[in-house]
Design a protein around this motif. Structure first.
Motif, short mmCIF file in Angstrom:
data_model
loop_
_atom_site.label_atom_id
_atom_site.label_comp_id
_atom_site.label_asym_id
_atom_site.label_seq_id
_atom_site.Cartn_x
_atom_site.Cartn_y
_atom_site.Cartn_z
N ILE A 175 0.86 -1.18 0.00
CA ILE A 175 0.00 0.00 0.00
C ILE A 175 0.90 1.23 0.00
O ILE A 175 1.73 1.39 0.89
CB ILE A 175 -0.94 0.02 1.22
N ILE A 176 0.74 2.08 -1.00
CA ILE A 176 1.56 3.27 -1.14
C ILE A 176 0.65 4.49 -1.04
O ILE A 176 -0.31 4.64 -1.81
CB ILE A 176 2.32 3.28 -2.47
N GLN A 177 0.96 5.37 -0.09
CA GLN A 177 0.15 6.57 0.11
C GLN A 177 0.61 7.68 -0.83
O GLN A 177 1.81 7.86 -1.07
CB GLN A 177 0.29 7.04 1.56
N ARG A 178 -0.35 8.38 -1.38
CA ARG A 178 -0.02 9.50 -2.25
C ARG A 178 0.65 10.61 -1.46
O ARG A 178 0.30 10.88 -0.31
CB ARG A 178 -1.28 10.05 -2.93
N ASP A 179 1.63 11.24 -2.08
CA ASP A 179 2.32 12.35 -1.44
C ASP A 179 1.35 13.52 -1.26
O ASP A 179 0.45 13.74 -2.08
CB ASP A 179 3.51 12.79 -2.29
N SER A 180 1.54 14.26 -0.19
CA SER A 180 0.62 15.37 0.10
C SER A 180 0.66 16.44 -0.97
O SER A 180 -0.30 17.18 -1.16
CB SER A 180 0.97 15.98 1.46
N SER A 181 1.78 16.53 -1.71
CA SER A 181 1.87 17.52 -2.79
C SER A 181 1.17 17.06 -4.06
O SER A 181 1.02 17.84 -5.01
CB SER A 181 3.35 17.80 -3.10
N ASP A 182 0.73 15.80 -4.10
CA ASP A 182 0.03 15.27 -5.26
C ASP A 182 -1.33 15.95 -5.39
O ASP A 182 -2.08 16.07 -4.41
CB ASP A 182 -0.14 13.75 -5.10
N SER A 183 -1.66 16.37 -6.60
CA SER A 183 -2.94 17.05 -6.81
C SER A 183 -4.14 16.16 -6.54
O SER A 183 -5.23 16.64 -6.28
CB SER A 183 -3.01 17.58 -8.25
N ALA A 206 -4.17 13.87 -4.09
CA ALA A 206 -4.15 13.44 -2.69
C ALA A 206 -5.39 13.98 -1.96
O ALA A 206 -5.97 14.99 -2.36
CB ALA A 206 -2.88 13.93 -2.01
N PRO A 207 -5.82 13.29 -0.87
CA PRO A 207 -5.26 12.07 -0.29
C PRO A 207 -5.75 10.84 -1.05
O PRO A 207 -6.72 10.90 -1.80
CB PRO A 207 -5.79 12.09 1.14
N GLY A 208 -5.10 9.75 -0.79
CA GLY A 208 -5.49 8.50 -1.43
C GLY A 208 -4.34 7.51 -1.40
O GLY A 208 -3.21 7.84 -1.06
N ASP A 209 -4.67 6.30 -1.74
CA ASP A 209 -3.68 5.22 -1.73
C ASP A 209 -3.65 4.53 -3.08
O ASP A 209 -4.63 4.55 -3.83
CB ASP A 209 -4.02 4.17 -0.66
N LEU A 210 -2.53 3.89 -3.35
CA LEU A 210 -2.42 2.94 -4.44
C LEU A 210 -2.21 1.56 -3.81
O LEU A 210 -1.22 1.34 -3.10
CB LEU A 210 -1.25 3.29 -5.35
N LEU A 211 -3.15 0.66 -4.04
CA LEU A 211 -3.10 -0.67 -3.47
C LEU A 211 -2.62 -1.66 -4.53
O LEU A 211 -3.25 -1.79 -5.58
CB LEU A 211 -4.48 -1.10 -2.95
N PHE A 212 -1.52 -2.32 -4.25
CA PHE A 212 -0.92 -3.26 -5.21
C PHE A 212 -1.06 -4.69 -4.67
O PHE A 212 -0.73 -4.95 -3.50
CB PHE A 212 0.56 -2.97 -5.42
N PHE A 213 -1.52 -5.59 -5.52
CA PHE A 213 -1.59 -7.01 -5.18
C PHE A 213 -1.10 -7.79 -6.39
O PHE A 213 -1.55 -7.56 -7.51
CB PHE A 213 -3.02 -7.43 -4.83
N LEU A 234 6.47 8.51 -12.02
CA LEU A 234 6.95 9.36 -13.10
C LEU A 234 5.80 9.99 -13.87
O LEU A 234 5.88 11.14 -14.30
CB LEU A 234 7.83 8.54 -14.05
N LEU A 235 4.73 9.24 -14.04
CA LEU A 235 3.55 9.77 -14.74
C LEU A 235 2.95 10.94 -13.97
O LEU A 235 2.49 11.91 -14.57
CB LEU A 235 2.51 8.66 -14.90
N ILE A 236 2.99 10.86 -12.63
CA ILE A 236 2.42 11.93 -11.80
C ILE A 236 3.34 13.13 -11.74
O ILE A 236 2.90 14.29 -11.92
CB ILE A 236 2.14 11.40 -10.38
N ASN A 237 4.63 12.88 -11.52
CA ASN A 237 5.57 13.97 -11.24
C ASN A 237 6.31 14.47 -12.48
O ASN A 237 6.70 15.63 -12.52
CB ASN A 237 6.60 13.51 -10.20
N GLN A 238 6.51 13.61 -13.48
CA GLN A 238 7.21 14.02 -14.70
C GLN A 238 6.44 13.52 -15.92
O GLN A 238 6.93 12.67 -16.67
CB GLN A 238 8.63 13.45 -14.70
N PRO A 239 5.24 14.02 -16.12
CA PRO A 239 4.42 13.51 -17.22
C PRO A 239 5.05 13.72 -18.59
O PRO A 239 4.81 12.96 -19.52
CB PRO A 239 3.11 14.29 -17.09
N ASP A 285 -6.61 2.33 -7.43
CA ASP A 285 -6.33 3.75 -7.21
C ASP A 285 -7.52 4.33 -6.45
O ASP A 285 -8.57 4.60 -7.03
CB ASP A 285 -6.14 4.44 -8.56
N THR A 286 -7.35 4.53 -5.15
CA THR A 286 -8.48 4.97 -4.33
C THR A 286 -8.86 6.42 -4.59
O THR A 286 -10.01 6.80 -4.40
CB THR A 286 -8.17 4.79 -2.83
N ALA A 287 -7.89 7.23 -5.03
CA ALA A 287 -8.19 8.64 -5.27
C ALA A 287 -9.13 8.81 -6.46
O ALA A 287 -10.04 9.64 -6.44
CB ALA A 287 -6.90 9.43 -5.48
#
Length: 321
Positions: free
Chosen positions: A97-105, A107-114, A143-148, A271-273
């Protein structure tokens, strides 16, 4: 007491040695074996039926549950179970489970990987993927989020002209909200990691062959048996001697397996967000979704939706592809 001894003991011994225990019910199952001539053939083997208790014990022997509480009180619950078909087991699984960074547009939300890895001809590839597949996909999404600009396909001339005539609004959604872009990021992670697994032993070999002129002028293959990364990198990429006959196998000597080694990989990302579920599949693993549908009377039923398509030669759609 005398009557009990004279009558009871012989009766016990008689029934013990004359009464047969109840026979366990069996069913015949066709099993592929090699005949006397070495060719494969099908034979029926009797398989004993398990009791419900025995079946439950097998299914829950390696079961585990976990609950992760996130900010805001949301708890993500997961349960994992596996039934080994061989020893050592060739399959693996991973979750994160990876939490989105607070600077992410977004956010908040998680990415759940299984992820589930179905290994074959050894556990080397599946265990490697259990450690590196999720981080590889997470890196591409990051990279898609921060360096599209580095990952989003370049726009056509017509799209550039439209953007000049009709400027983009400030509230344009984040790039990872575009499903197609996220799909491409996941595909890139899968293909790049696959190339890395296959190519890394060749790079090690090339580096050693170019060192001190070995393998160029002398036409010799360097001995990599003591190289710190050679064995670790080659085992997940090892293929059969009939496909990859010379260099890799001769380098490491006959101690290594000569059968095909590899792994299927099945991954679900929630992608919960953005409330999006992505499922990626390579191989013949299958993902299904269980949906509880409650009726008007308070009762309900489970509906099962198949989310992936098996990549096998027995699948007509896959064969056409």
């Amino acid at each position: 007491v005398g009557t009990a001894v004279l009558v009871g003991a012989p009766s016990y011994l008689y029934f013990k040695y004359t009464t047969k225990p109840p026979q366990r019910q069996t069913f015949d199952l066709p099993v592929r074996v090699r005949g006397p001539d070495g060719k494969p053939m099908m034979v029926n083997r009797p398989i004993p039926l398990l009791t419900r208790e025995e079946a439950d014990a097998k299914l829950t022997e390696h079961a585990a549950s976990a609950s992760t509480v996130r900010p805001g009180g949301i708890a993500w619950k997961q349960t994992t179970a596996f039934l080994p078909a061989n020893d050592p087991i060739e399959d693996a699984n991973a979750s994160q489970i990876i939490q989105r960074d607070s600077s992410d547009s977004a956010a908040p939300g998680d990415l759940l990987f299984f992820a589930v890895m179905d290994g074959h001809a050894g556990f080397y590839t599946s265990r490697l993927l259990s450690k590196v597949l999720i981080p590889s996909v997470a890196l591409e999404i990051s990279l898609l989020i921060n360096q599209p600009g580095e990952t989003v396909p370049k726009a056509s001339v017509l799209q550039d002209l439209k953007s000049l005539l009709w400027p983009v609004k400030a509230n344009t959604p984040a790039f990872d909200e575009h499903i197609r872009y996220t799909e491409l990021a996941i595909q890139r992670a899968f293909t790049n990691l696959d190339s890395e697994i296959v190519d890394s032993p060749l790079r090690i070999l090339a580096e050693e062959m170019s060192r001190d002129g070995a393998g160029t002028d002398k036409k010799t293959i360097p001995n990599l048996s003591k190289h710190p990364m050679a064995v670790a990198s080659m085992l997940p990429a090892m293929s059969g001697e009939d496909i990859f006959p010379s260099i890799a196998l001769r380098v490491l000597a006959p101690a290594l397996t000569r059968s095909y080694s590899g792994s299927c990989a099945l991954m679900a990302i929630f992608d919960t967000a953005h409330q999006n579920l992505y499922v990626a599949c390579t191989g013949d693993c299958r993902a299904v979704a269980g949906v509880w549908e409650e009726g008007a009377n308070g009762k309900g039923t489970w509906r099962v939706d198949v989310l992936t398509e098996d990549q096998t030669g027995r699948n007509p759609n896959e064969l056409r592809r």
